[in-house]
Design a protein around this motif. Structure first.
Motif, short mmCIF file in Angstrom:
data_model
loop_
_atom_site.label_atom_id
_atom_site.label_comp_id
_atom_site.label_asym_id
_atom_site.label_seq_id
_atom_site.Cartn_x
_atom_site.Cartn_y
_atom_site.Cartn_z
N ASN A 90 -9.86 1.82 2.20
CA ASN A 90 -8.98 0.74 2.60
C ASN A 90 -9.32 -0.08 4.26
OD1 ASN A 90 -8.60 -0.27 -0.58
ND2 ASN A 90 -6.55 0.02 0.07
N THR A 104 -5.15 -4.79 6.62
CA THR A 104 -4.81 -5.91 7.14
C THR A 104 -3.71 -6.60 8.21
OG1 THR A 104 -4.77 -6.08 4.17
CG2 THR A 104 -3.86 -7.87 5.79
N GLU A 157 -2.31 -7.70 11.46
CA GLU A 157 -1.04 -8.51 11.77
C GLU A 157 -0.46 -8.63 12.73
OE1 GLU A 157 1.29 -10.34 8.98
OE2 GLU A 157 -1.01 -10.53 7.24
N ASP A 193 -1.82 -2.74 10.55
CA ASP A 193 -0.86 -3.06 9.35
C ASP A 193 -0.50 -2.03 8.73
OD1 ASP A 193 -1.53 -1.77 6.29
OD2 ASP A 193 -3.63 -2.94 5.55
#
Ligand code: ADP
Length: 513
Positions: A358, A361, A363, A403
């Motif tokens: 994956n 993500t 942040e 992530d």
């Protein structure tokens, strides 16, 4: 894959252009030297020819005239006493003394000026003085001649013969002096002519020698150019080999010029292509394995979770049973099954991670907090296995984009490996600090250290030294860290154990999380 290209040679670069220019300069300089030398020699020859034509030739002619005049003067003297008409002879002698001789000596002097003024003034002075001395000497004939003609007029033959003999002797002496002068001039002329022919011969030899030298230089330059361009041929051959699929690393052409640079750049490009194609093959292989793993894992996960659920129910049922040998034996079996189910679950998680790969993500997170939370979760397990945890967490770290779940997974992998490397217990130190342009996480253990058999390929998938290992933990960790734009490395931890260092970059501009 290791790049086999080596750095280009150092030192000042000799470009092909500068080499060609230097060859051209050398040849031009040599040509200018020869041309200059030939022109100088030619100018000297022209000067010598002019000197001979306008100086020496008139001078030798004037001297010859003077000698001829003196010869006829002497022969006239021999017959003067027997002349029937001495008056005629007197007129001839007087004309010769008044006009012939002065003109002859004047021509000698003017030719001498032309020859010697610029050429050899000292010799010119000496020869001029000599001609004047001869002229003065001949002037003395005038009185004796007058006495001779008076004796003839008076009819004194004996006296006349005596005076004639005196004049003949003087005439012979003058002739000898004139011939000596002529010889000296001729010697000069011969020297000049010899010099000219010697110079001509020398120039000829020099030009011949230079022609041979030029041919040798031409051959040398040709060979040099061939040697200079030979690497280009090798680069072409290499390009053909690469085009037909040979990506094996080769020695770079070691010439320190544009061709060497081209070869070096070309080899770097080939190395990059080889790396890319290796990575492509590797990721294709992993993708295939990943697909299979995903399929198998999917099939295994459902039965596994129902086994886990049933195990919990079984645990409850067991706790209802009264204490006894059967119960404790059943609980031991229950524990063993639970342990294996957990291991299988973890294994399926790893295979799924590998299969999914994956993208993170990202942040803004407080890195130290993420690490501390993950540590809290794993610490009981570590303590249970006799591993003491030491924290060294810096404060006020720059915010990084990450992530959280993936970074936790990395930390779990590293701590699990550290625990497994210390089967008899030990200490693991977790350090977080600011470093360069980001943050750094360090997990150091006091375990057995890296097995030398796998030290070079720790981060490759399926590389393991454990009987139940998958060899996926570090490979997945590296993938996660690299997709975060960071790096991970492994090094020995003095005095014993291993240390993994993870670096994550912080965005250059300070950003609000
Ligand atoms: P696995 O743990 O399933 O073997 P990993 O990719 O996590 O797979 O680790 C690969 C190998 O790296 C391990 O089998 C082990 O030999 C070595 N290794 C990893 N961490 C450590 C460590 N802290 N100390 C010693 N060896 C380690």
């Amino acid at each position: 894959m290791r790049a086999a290209t080596r750095p280009p040679p150092t030192g000042p670069k000799k470009t092909v252009l500068s080499r060609v220019l230097w060859s051209y300069v050398i040849i031009t300089f040599a040509f200018a030297l020869v041309a200059g030398y030939a022109v100088l020699q030619q100018r000297q020859s022209v000067r010598d020819t002019a000197l001979i034509r306008t100086g020496y030739v008139p001078l030798t002619l004037a001297l010859r005239d003077a000698v001829a005049l003196q010869n006829s003067y002497n022969s006239q003297l021999n017959h003067i006493t027997e002349a029937r008409n001495p008056g005629d002879k007197r007129v001839w002698f007087e004309t010769s003394m008044r006009l012939g001789r002065p003109r002859a000596f004047m021509e000698i002097r003017s030719a001498m000026r032309r020859v010697f003024t610029s050429h050899n003034p000292l010799l010119g002075e000496a020869l001029g003085a000599e001609s004047q001395r001869i002229e003065r000497f001949l002037e003395g004939d005038r009185d004796v001649l007058a006495q001779l003609f008076s004796a003839l007029d008076r009819g004194e033959p004996l006296k006349a013969e005596q005076l004639r003999d005196q004049l003949v002797t003087r005439g012979n002496d003058a002739l000898t002096l004139l011939r000596t002068l002529e010889d000296r001039v001729n010697v000069q002329l011969d020297t000049l002519t010899e010099d000219a022919s010697r110079r001509e011969l020398l120039t000829l030899r020099f030009l011949l020698g230079w022609a041979v030298f030029s041919i040798l230089v031409g051959i040398g330059v040709g060979l040099y150019a061939r040697r200079l361009l030979q690497p280009l041929e090798r680069v072409t051959q290499r390009a053909k080999a690469v085009a037909s699929g040979d990506l094996t690393p080769h020695e770079v052409v070691a010439s320190h010029d544009e061709i060497g640079e081209l070869a070096h750049t070309f080899e770097s490009m080939v190395a990059a292509i080889a790396r890319a194609s290796h990575e492509l093959r590797e990721s294709e292989r992993l993708a295939t394995i990943g697909k299979m793993a995903a399929h198998v894992t999917h099939e295994v996960r459902n039965p596994l979770s129902s086994i886990a659920l049933n195990l919990e129910l079984l645990d409850e049922e067991l706790s209802k049973l009264g204490a006894g040998a059967n119960r404790s034996e059943a609980q031991l079996l229950h524990q063993a099954i639970k342990h294996e189910v957990e291991r299988l679950t973890e294994l399926t998680e790893q295979y799924l991670s590998l299969a999914r790969r994956n993208e993170p993500t990202l942040e803004f997170e407080d890195f130290a907090e993420v690490v501390l939370e993950a540590l809290m979760f794993v610490e009981p397990d570590l303590t249970r296995h006799g591993v003491e945890v030491e924290r060294d967490i810096a404060e006020a770290l720059p915010p990084v984009r990450l992530d959280e779940a993936q970074i936790r997974q990395v930390l779990h992998n590293l701590l699990r490996n550290a625990r497994q490397a210390m089967p008899k217990g030990g200490r693991v130190t977790v350090r977080v600090r600011e470093s360069g342009d980001g943050v750094e996480l360090e997990v150091a253990d006091t375990g057995e250290g890296i097995d030398p058999l796998v030290s070079g390929q720790l981060f490759e998938p399926f590389v393991t030294t454990k009987s139940h290992g998958t060899g996926l933990g570090l490979s997945i960790s590296r993938h996660i860290i690299e997709t975060h734009g960071g790096s991970i490395r492994c090094e020995a931890n003095a005095p014993r154990g291993t240390r993994f260092v993870v670096h994550l970059p912080a965005p250059s501009a300070p950003v609000q999380a």
